[in-house]
Enzyme design. Structure first.
Site, short mmCIF file in Angstrom:
data_model
loop_
_atom_site.label_atom_id
_atom_site.label_comp_id
_atom_site.label_asym_id
_atom_site.label_seq_id
_atom_site.Cartn_x
_atom_site.Cartn_y
_atom_site.Cartn_z
N HIS A 80 27.19 74.39 -5.41
CA HIS A 80 27.86 73.10 -5.64
C HIS A 80 26.91 71.92 -5.64
O HIS A 80 27.34 70.76 -5.77
CB HIS A 80 28.91 72.87 -4.56
CG HIS A 80 30.09 73.78 -4.61
ND1 HIS A 80 31.23 73.50 -5.32
CD2 HIS A 80 30.30 74.99 -4.04
CE1 HIS A 80 32.10 74.49 -5.17
NE2 HIS A 80 31.55 75.41 -4.40
N LYS B 33 35.29 58.15 -3.25
CA LYS B 33 34.55 59.40 -3.05
C LYS B 33 33.70 59.23 -1.79
O LYS B 33 33.57 58.14 -1.27
CB LYS B 33 33.64 59.71 -4.26
CG LYS B 33 32.77 58.52 -4.67
CD LYS B 33 32.04 58.78 -5.99
CE LYS B 33 32.95 58.69 -7.21
NZ LYS B 33 32.76 59.84 -8.09
N ARG B 34 33.10 60.30 -1.29
CA ARG B 34 32.24 60.17 -0.11
C ARG B 34 31.13 59.18 -0.42
O ARG B 34 30.69 59.04 -1.56
CB ARG B 34 31.68 61.54 0.26
CG ARG B 34 32.68 62.49 0.88
CD ARG B 34 33.20 61.99 2.20
NE ARG B 34 32.16 61.87 3.19
CZ ARG B 34 31.94 62.76 4.18
NH1 ARG B 34 32.69 63.85 4.26
NH2 ARG B 34 30.99 62.58 5.07
N LYS C 154 25.74 58.73 -5.41
CA LYS C 154 27.01 58.36 -6.08
C LYS C 154 27.00 56.86 -6.45
O LYS C 154 27.84 56.40 -7.19
CB LYS C 154 28.17 58.72 -5.17
CG LYS C 154 28.33 60.23 -4.92
CD LYS C 154 29.42 60.51 -3.89
CE LYS C 154 29.51 61.99 -3.55
NZ LYS C 154 30.25 62.80 -4.55
N THR D 107 35.17 65.88 -9.18
CA THR D 107 36.54 66.30 -9.53
C THR D 107 37.47 65.09 -9.53
O THR D 107 38.48 65.07 -10.22
CB THR D 107 37.03 67.37 -8.53
OG1 THR D 107 36.68 66.97 -7.21
CG2 THR D 107 36.45 68.73 -8.84
N LYS E 74 40.74 63.74 -12.03
CA LYS E 74 42.04 63.26 -11.56
C LYS E 74 42.37 61.89 -12.16
O LYS E 74 43.50 61.65 -12.59
CB LYS E 74 42.03 63.20 -10.02
CG LYS E 74 41.90 64.56 -9.35
CD LYS E 74 41.42 64.51 -7.92
CE LYS E 74 41.11 65.91 -7.42
NZ LYS E 74 40.36 65.92 -6.13
N1 LIG Z 1 28.84 70.23 -1.40
N2 LIG Z 1 29.05 69.90 -2.40
N3 LIG Z 1 29.19 69.60 -3.43
C1 LIG Z 1 30.18 68.91 -4.18
C2 LIG Z 1 30.93 67.87 -3.33
N4 LIG Z 1 30.14 66.92 -2.75
O1 LIG Z 1 31.69 68.47 -2.35
O2 LIG Z 1 31.10 69.91 -4.63
C3 LIG Z 1 32.05 69.45 -5.57
C4 LIG Z 1 32.92 70.63 -5.95
O3 LIG Z 1 32.22 71.53 -6.72
C5 LIG Z 1 31.38 68.83 -6.81
O4 LIG Z 1 32.36 68.34 -7.66
C6 LIG Z 1 30.44 67.71 -6.37
O5 LIG Z 1 29.76 67.25 -7.50
C7 LIG Z 1 29.45 68.26 -5.33
O6 LIG Z 1 28.62 67.24 -4.85
#
Ligand SMILES: [N-]=[N+]=N[C@]1([C@H](N)O)O[C@H](CO)[C@@H](O)[C@H](O)[C@H]1O
Length: 812
Positions: free
Chosen positions: A368, A549-550, A555, A657, A661
């Protein structure tokens, strides 16, 4: 140990139960209020009604759940096991009611008691058992697997405390423990009979050529199940969350009687700490021993449960890959490889190489992130202390992997520099490895695992992330969902590509008006909630520009707030220039130990404080940062947005993601060519997307240029004016030097290329303003975004996992 839940005789659940009539549901609700909650309607609180209602809805989940469980046994179907340290579920009441087709009857029956479904459902705490995208993806995937009739289990940890609660004091983030289990959780089926011992530490001894591991301590993993009902209620899978329990009664009564109360419960506390709290790091690895112990606790309990279920119906362990697919959600459960090899070799006498082959056929690994600080590397010392037998196995796999690389001068190692690389281990023990967007997977092959990719051509596949349209459109945006159904009919909920049928309506003024009205409704719903819950007043007719987002430097919330200051300065210089009123909405938590992220949060709040109280501009520009962003706030905020900020430095956001949305709910995206933005732009059309910024290749080139930050700053008077204002303490009059560190980083390093992308971002933002000034054009683009987002359904993602990785058929 008694026969586990899934083998006992079932009331004939096969016959799907017809939806209850309002009268029948009313009776069921009142029965639960009286006999489950113990309250009369006259005395019942909103909490009582919610618990009673949850049980009345839950009753309808049990039959499809039993039916699915029995059919999977009877037809000896292959099962998928999704192992994840995170499941960011949110609330379940409305989601389950929708998937069981009960929303309308619930609304009607509650209405008879003068209650609204929204007010009753609002009391449910979010199950915030995740940090961000990775955890929410796991939740969307579970719901899609159930909707698709894919026999599956989700395995996770039942944290007592999910992701911390966020509030602000003087603009600074303050964390407090989250407490979702403080009150009754009606979705939880406790399974005390499903419990497994998990060992830690201890010693190894060789006996007749076999290794015996005697753990030094042991904790019991006890199961809690939650049914995951698919849309239409035809199938339901299980989310099994493990709670840590002391394996024996460790409570030290003597110490207690001696008055040493704390010491009395210490050993017990240690055992429970394994599922006490979620580590709050998103895409960064804390590297703590407790975290490794949590990961092993999850993995060992799950693998033991999987093997027990398999052996209840099969003898030949070498056939495991035909009946079991285990998906590792990032490297967090990567110890699954060594754990399964240990059990096959040490407890079932399987030959090592055969065990490795069998295990590789079972495991799949999803990566990820490329961020170096997120790639888990455990020290050999810590691994030897906590998991000595697993370290042995990993070292053997390392040797085999070196041999596989033949005479390569500098072979890739699973163990190097006294560290175990969990990414390399996961790759070496999986038959398929996937990235989460096309661009990300390309970079995973080229930059992260080039040698593995060469050694195992075809092992890497791409499966672009997806989102469930049930929660993120049908539940979150009922007015748009109704408009869609009224226009193209029902069915899009499980066949999202059907949204394409909306395309012609982009040119239909009447539909555009109706579309505009549903957006307006969503905005008023959000602003009403925001005013009531957080005392933040926002004008619903402004352009809602959201970045939720976080908090993470890649980001680039910093780019967003610096542009906001520039926009404010422009308005102040020329207030009569006909600016479109705009609201900047931020939402997101920073990991408690992430200093720079917390400083950016403070800057956003400091800017909001000045801009929102500026009589010259507050009617044209507002900044809102409601605290404690999470799933339930997202469900209200995302449908209300006009503009979606997806502005990460290219090459750093694996997918995203939230971007999906927002677009599915008719927001236009301003973004870089990063992660899934690339594919969203391809699907919705470049003309319906506000693109800006350096590409991944250009980012690498720019970073290689010494002084690129200063060069970019000297080329942007606008940005220099912004940094000047910050440096002068305009936003922190009580602490002029608060942002010195941030400004210094901007001038001298700017690793995330905020300065380099600023001017182009500014250009894109003025295109946004121009376009928003032409409502027909904007609505048309927004409708085309909705119409072309079908590909980003998590049903499509799961279909690809089922065919490309798990080799599993739908049971429906
Ligand atoms: N750990 N991790 N990774 C992430 C997100 N931060 O949770 O996974 C998400 C789910 O795959 C991704 O959409 C995102 O880009 C990626 O940074």
């Amino acid at each position: 140990m008694s026969q586990p839940i899934d083998a006992f005789e079932l009331r004939d659940a096969a016959a799907a139960q017809p939806a209850p009539t309002p009268a029948q549901f009313r009776q069921a609700l009142l029965r639960h209020l009286q006999y489950t909650v113990g309250k009369s309607p006259q005395k019942a609180s909103l909490f009582d009604w919610r618990i009673a209602l949850s049980h009345a809805v839950r009753d309808h989940a049990v039959d499809p759940w039993f039916n699915a469980t029995r059919r999977t046994w009877d037809e000896d179907r292959k099962r998928v096991y999704y192992l994840s340290m995170e499941f960011l579920i949110g609330r379940l009441l409305e989601d389950q009611a929708i998937n069981l087709g009960l929303r309308e009857v619930v609304v009607q029956v509650l209405g008879e008691f003068g209650l609204s479904f929204a007010e009753v459902a609002e009391g449910e705490p979010d199950a915030a058992l995740g940090n961000g995208g990775l955890g929410r993806l796991a939740a969307c995937y579970l719901e899609s697997m159930a909707t698709m009739g894919c026999p599956a289990y989700g395995y996770g940890l039942r944290y007592e405390h999910g992701l911390f609660r966020q509030h602000f004091e003087n603009g600074r983030q303050i964390e407090t423990p989250e407490n979702w289990l403080a009150t009754d959780n009606p979705w939880d089926f406790t399974r005390p009979e499903v419990a497994y011992p998990v060992g830690f530490g201890g010693a190894l001894a060789e006996h007749n050529g076999a290794w015996i591991w005697s753990p030094g301590s042991q904790v019991l993993a006890s199961a809690h199940d939650t049914p995951v009902v698919g849309y239409g209620g035809k199938w339901a899978n299980t989310l099994r969350l493990w709670a840590a329990m002391p394996s024996a009664d460790l409570f030290d009564l003597n110490r207690f009687n001696a008055g040493d109360f704390a010491a009395a419960s210490e050993p017990e506390a240690l055992a429970r700490s394994l599922s006490r709290v979620l580590y709050p790091n998103d895409t960064t690895d804390g590297g703590k021993e407790l975290r490794l112990s949590q990961e092993y606790f999850l993995t060992s309990a799950s693998v033991q449960d999987i093997l027990r279920r398999y052996l209840a119906a099969h003898q030949d362990l070498l056939k495991l890959p035909e009946f079991v697919a285990i998906q590792m959600n990032d490297t967090h459960p990567a110890i699954a490889g060594p754990e399964l090899i240990r059990l096959l070799v040490d407890e079932h006498g399987v030959n090592f190489d055969t065990a490795v082959q069998t295990v590789t056929g079972v495991l799949g690994y999803t990566n990820h992130t490329l961020l170096p600080e997120a790639l888990e590397r455990w020290s050999v010392g810590l691994m030897r202390k906590v998991l000595p037998r697993h370290l042995q196995i990993i070292e053997t796999l390392d040797t085999q992997f070196i041999q596989l690389q033949g005479s390569a001068p500098d072979p890739v190692r699973l163990v190097s520099n006294d560290q175990v690389s969990m990414g390399d281990l996961a790759f070496a023990t999986s038959h398929k490895v996937n990235g989460v967007s096309a661009l990300h997977t390309e970079l995973v092959s080229k930059d992260l695992f080039p040698v593995h990719n060469e050694l195992h051509p075809g092992r890497i596949v791409n499966i672009t992330n997806g989102i469930t349209p049930r929660r993120w459109l049908k539940l979150a945006n009922p007015s748009l969902a109704t408009l869609i159904t009224d226009t193209i009919g029902a069915g899009w909920e499980t066949d999202l590509e059907r949204l394409r049928e909306l395309e012609p309506y982009a040119d239909d003024p009447a539909f555009r008006d109706a579309f505009g009205r549903s957006k307006r409704q969503a905005k008023e719903h959000f602003t009403g909630w925001l005013a009531q819950e957080h005392g933040i007043e926002l004008p619903a007719d402004a352009l809602f520009d959201a970045q939720v987002k976080r908090l993470h430097e890649y980001k680039r919330q910093l780019l967003n707030i610096l542009w906001t200051i520039a926009h404010w300065q422009r308005i102040k210089r020329d207030p009569q220039a006909g600016w479109a009123p705009r609201v900047k909405i931020f939402g997101g938590k920073a990991a408690p130990s992430y200093h720079m992220a917390k400083l950016i949060i403070q800057l956003i709040n400091d800017v909001a404080n000045v801009v929102n109280n500026d009589p010259e501009t507050s009617h044209l520009l507002r900044v809102a940062y409601p605290p404690n962003y999470g799933v339930s706030m997202a469900e209200k905020l995302i449908p209300a947005a006009d503009l979606s900020e997806q502005i990460s430095t290219a090459g750093m956001e694996a997918s995203g993601t939230g971007n999906m949305k927002f677009a599915l709910n008719g927001a236009l995206t301003i973004g870089t060519l990063d992660g899934a933005n690339v594919e969203i732009r391809e699907h919705v059309g470049a003309e319906n997307f506000f693109l800006f910024g350096l590409t991944t290749e250009q980012v690498a080139e720019r970073r290689a240029q010494p002084g690129h930050a200063r060069t970019a700053l000297e080329a942007s008077q606008t940005l220099r004016d912004v940094l000047q204002a910050i440096a002068e303490g305009v936003f922190s009059p009580d602490d002029r030097h608060r942002y010195d560190g941030l400004l210094d980083a901007m001038w001298n390093s700017d690793w995330f290329l905020v300065a380099s992308d600023f001017e182009d971002y500014d250009r894109a933002q003025s295109e946004v303003a121009d376009c928003y000034g032409d409502p027909d054009r904007w609505q048309r683009m927004a409708i085309l975004n909705v119409a072309r987002m079908g590909y980003f359904s998590s049903d499509r993602s799961i279909r690809e996992y089922m065919s490309q990785i798990w080799n599993v058929e739908s049971a429906l």
